[in-house]
Enzyme design. Structure first.
Site, PDB file in Angstrom:
ATOM      1  N   LYS A   1       0.836  -1.287  -0.495  1.00 42.12           N
ATOM      2  CA  LYS A   1      -0.060   0.070  -0.156  1.00 42.12           C
ATOM      3  C   LYS A   1       0.885   1.134  -0.125  1.00 42.12           C
ATOM      4  CE  LYS A   1      -3.585  -2.469   2.287  1.00 42.12           C
ATOM      5  NZ  LYS A   1      -4.837  -2.600   3.383  1.00 42.12           N
TER       6      LYS A   1
ATOM      7  N   SER B   1      14.311  -2.269  -0.791  1.00 43.86           N
ATOM      8  CA  SER B   1      13.580  -3.091  -1.652  1.00 43.86           C
ATOM      9  C   SER B   1      15.142  -3.528  -2.569  1.00 43.86           C
ATOM     10  CB  SER B   1      13.276  -2.026  -2.437  1.00 43.86           C
ATOM     11  OG  SER B   1      11.896  -2.293  -3.695  1.00 43.86           O
TER      12      SER B   1
END
Length: 586
Positions: A189, A385
């Site tokens: 999200k 990431s």
């Protein structure tokens, strides 16, 4: 006409001759002048620490020596600076370090590493002093290791805590007709909120607040130790802006002396026992680092620890000191793996992520290397990431308390201009041989079938990412999934949840690698060695200033960063494992 043509050819020939002659003089001067012009350090000298030209841990090596000679970055990185400070501890000619109006581009974790080196330098009994016309919050964190700290009488102190700023684009997209189509993993999200919402969700606010508080706590804890001011008191000072003027900063114990720069230099002269009307000997940290780097260190060690620097956004291609490319990274891992003298590898990561495909290719190379010799990761400012993707399967992972890591997730963003083209009266028609031949066009509304196919690819890569982390960290898929979903963590929190093994810097990671390799006597060898061509050489010549440099001079640094961000977004291809918006910590 033939006569004029001959005259023109002669003029061009003479011009080319003089250009080649000029090039030759420059190259010869660079080679022989650089070798003959040694950097000498006089007795009773002080190192001046100014890091405005230092941005990366690693300045880079190049296969083509001409590129190295004319490199813009002077071939000095933060690791060279730290090595120089370590050398200065035992250098009888160096009496201390002066941090004078330093304005660096370093991140928080890099500042921590440099601060640790300065703290260690002080143990030699030599001084570290600091002076500034004004202190930014980050610079004060570094300078707080000094004693005494000077501040200009009309300067200022920035000490107010940390904040993060995120822009949201939902209304802009609707008004402009330029829409960013977001395709993401179902629970992923916060990463793409700026394109879907007008304000920050409670969950995103919670994670950002936790990150900032964790980083701030590590900062004030170290300032507290150096300045002997309780953490509670430091938080009161920040909350009430109680050190905003030089006199207030002195009263609260953040600086020692409010005075002009000449008083600061007189104090150094007094320590060195130099007369006030004489200059004391100074050497810049860049020059001293070059001298240390050029001095051959006698070692009988055959064993080596390879340090492979991965810094910047992850993209396809060769890469360079600012971009992690699959070419240079995979080649470095392969070379280190095959070199019998290299007993272990430290992968130093400073990256917000990037291409998921390239991240996976580098991950695979780490996996193959780990089967042959130990691989230890050292995280810098970021290893998030894709940056965490290439770290997750190492034997051990080190991070600083204020490293930003995690952000385990993937997404795709497709810019769509169909509403804009409709607004301005442009109609788009497509002709195709097969149903899905057109694939994707930014001028046509996103097809639901294409969206479903892309989402399937996103889900596959996300599951692969989580599976790699689970295998590398010896966790279950569910355990990783619970702390993934794109959430970012500070290094101190990442240790608690299992994403990181230990808190420590690059040297700690090197020592761990040596322990795993069972070697006590070793030297280090830096990678990558980048492959550059003649175009890169010409761009770095003194008169070969790039168009980017000209633009930066004309529009200013801040405006140029906006252009760079647009270029970065345009260069992103395929599914991304990256922090999609920059957390600008102030």
């Amino acid at each position: 006409m033939k006569f004029l043509g001959n005259v023109l050819a002669t003029i061009i020939g003479i011009f080319i001759f003089f250009m080649l002659f000029f090039f030759g003089i420059l190259i010869i001067g660079a080679i022989f002048g650089g070798e003959s012009e040694g950097i000498s350090v006089k007795n009773n000298s002080v190192i001046e620490l100014n890091l405005e030209d230092i941005k990366n841990d690693y300045a880079g090596k190049f296969k083509d020596p001409w590129v190295t000679i004319f490199s813009d970055g002077k071939n000095i990185g933060l690791t060279d600076i730290i090595s120089a400070i370590e050398e200065a501890k035992t250098d009888d000619d160096i009496k201390g370090i002066s941090i004078l109006n330093d304005e660096s581009q370093l991140g928080m974790a890099q500042s921590k590493a440099l601060r640790d080196a300065l703290q260690d330098f002080k143990k030699s009994g030599k001084f570290v002093m600091a002076y500034a016309n004004s202190y930014s919050q980050k610079e004060y964190y570094l300078n707080s290791v000094a004693k005494p700290i000077y501040l200009n009488p009309v300067g200022e102190m920035d000490f107010k805590g940390l904040s993060a700023e995120i822009l949201f684009f939902k209304d802009f997209q609707e008004k402009s007709g330029v829409k960013m189509e977001v395709i993401r993993h179902g629970k992923y999200k916060s990463a793409v909120e700026p394109f879907l919402e007008n304000k920050m969700s409670d969950a995103n606010r919670e994670q950002t607040s936790a990150l900032l508080n964790s980083i701030w706590n590590s900062v004030v804890t170290e300032i507290s130790k150096s300045r002997n001011v309780p953490v509670v008191k430091l938080n009161e000072i920040a909350n009430g802006l109680l050190a905003r003027t030089p006199q207030m900063a002195k009263t609260k114990g953040l600086v020692d002396i409010v005075a002009y720069e000449d008083v600061y230099h007189d104090a150094i002269k007094n320590i060195l026992k130099v007369e006030k009307d004489e200059d004391y000997n100074k050497v810049s940290i860049l020059d001293y680092a070059k001298k240390v780097a050029a001095t051959s260190k006698n070692t009988d060690a055959n064993d080596k620890i390879a340090i492979i620097y991965a810094q910047g956004e992850i993209r396809s291609g060769e890469g360079d000191v600012d971009v992690i490319g699959e070419g240079s990274m995979r080649r470095s891992l392969q070379e280190a793996r095959k070199d019998k003298n290299i007993k272990a590898i430290v992968l130093r990561i400073n990256s917000p992520g990037g291409s998921a495909l390239t991240s996976d290719l580098i991950w695979r190379e780490v996996e193959l290397t780990k089967k042959v010799k130990p691989v230890v990761v050292s995280m810098g400012n970021y290893a998030a990431s894709g940056g965490y993707y290439i770290a997750c399967n190492a034997n051990k992972i080190f991070a600083e308390n204020n490293t930003i890591t995690g952000s385990i997730g993937v997404f795709g963003i497709l810019p769509n201009f169909s509403q804009l083209t409709k607004k301005i009266g442009i109609n788009v028609e497509q002709v195709k041989t097969h149903e899905n031949a057109a694939r994707y066009s930014p001028f046509v509304p996103l097809d639901e079938k294409l969206k479903a196919v892309t989402l399937e690819e996103i889900e596959h890569i996300y599951k692969t990412f989580v599976m790699h982390v689970a295998q590398g960290r010896k966790m279950t898929f569910a355990q990783v999934d619970a702390i993934a979903q794109g959430r970012v963590w500070a290094g101190s929190e990442a240790v608690k949840i299992g994403l990181v093994d230990k808190i420590g810097g690059l040297n700690d990671a090197i020592q761990e690698a040596a322990t795993l390799a069972k070697t006590k006597t070793y030297s280090t060898q830096n990678y990558p060695e980048y492959e550059k061509d003649i175009n890169d050489l010409l761009a770095n010549l003194p008169f070969g200033k790039s168009k980017e440099s000209f633009i930066k001079e004309e529009i200013g640094e801040e405006n140029y960063k906006i252009i760079e961000e647009v270029k970065r977004l345009q260069s992103q291809k395929g599914v991304q494992a990256i922090m999609p918006f920059e957390i600008n910590i102030k």
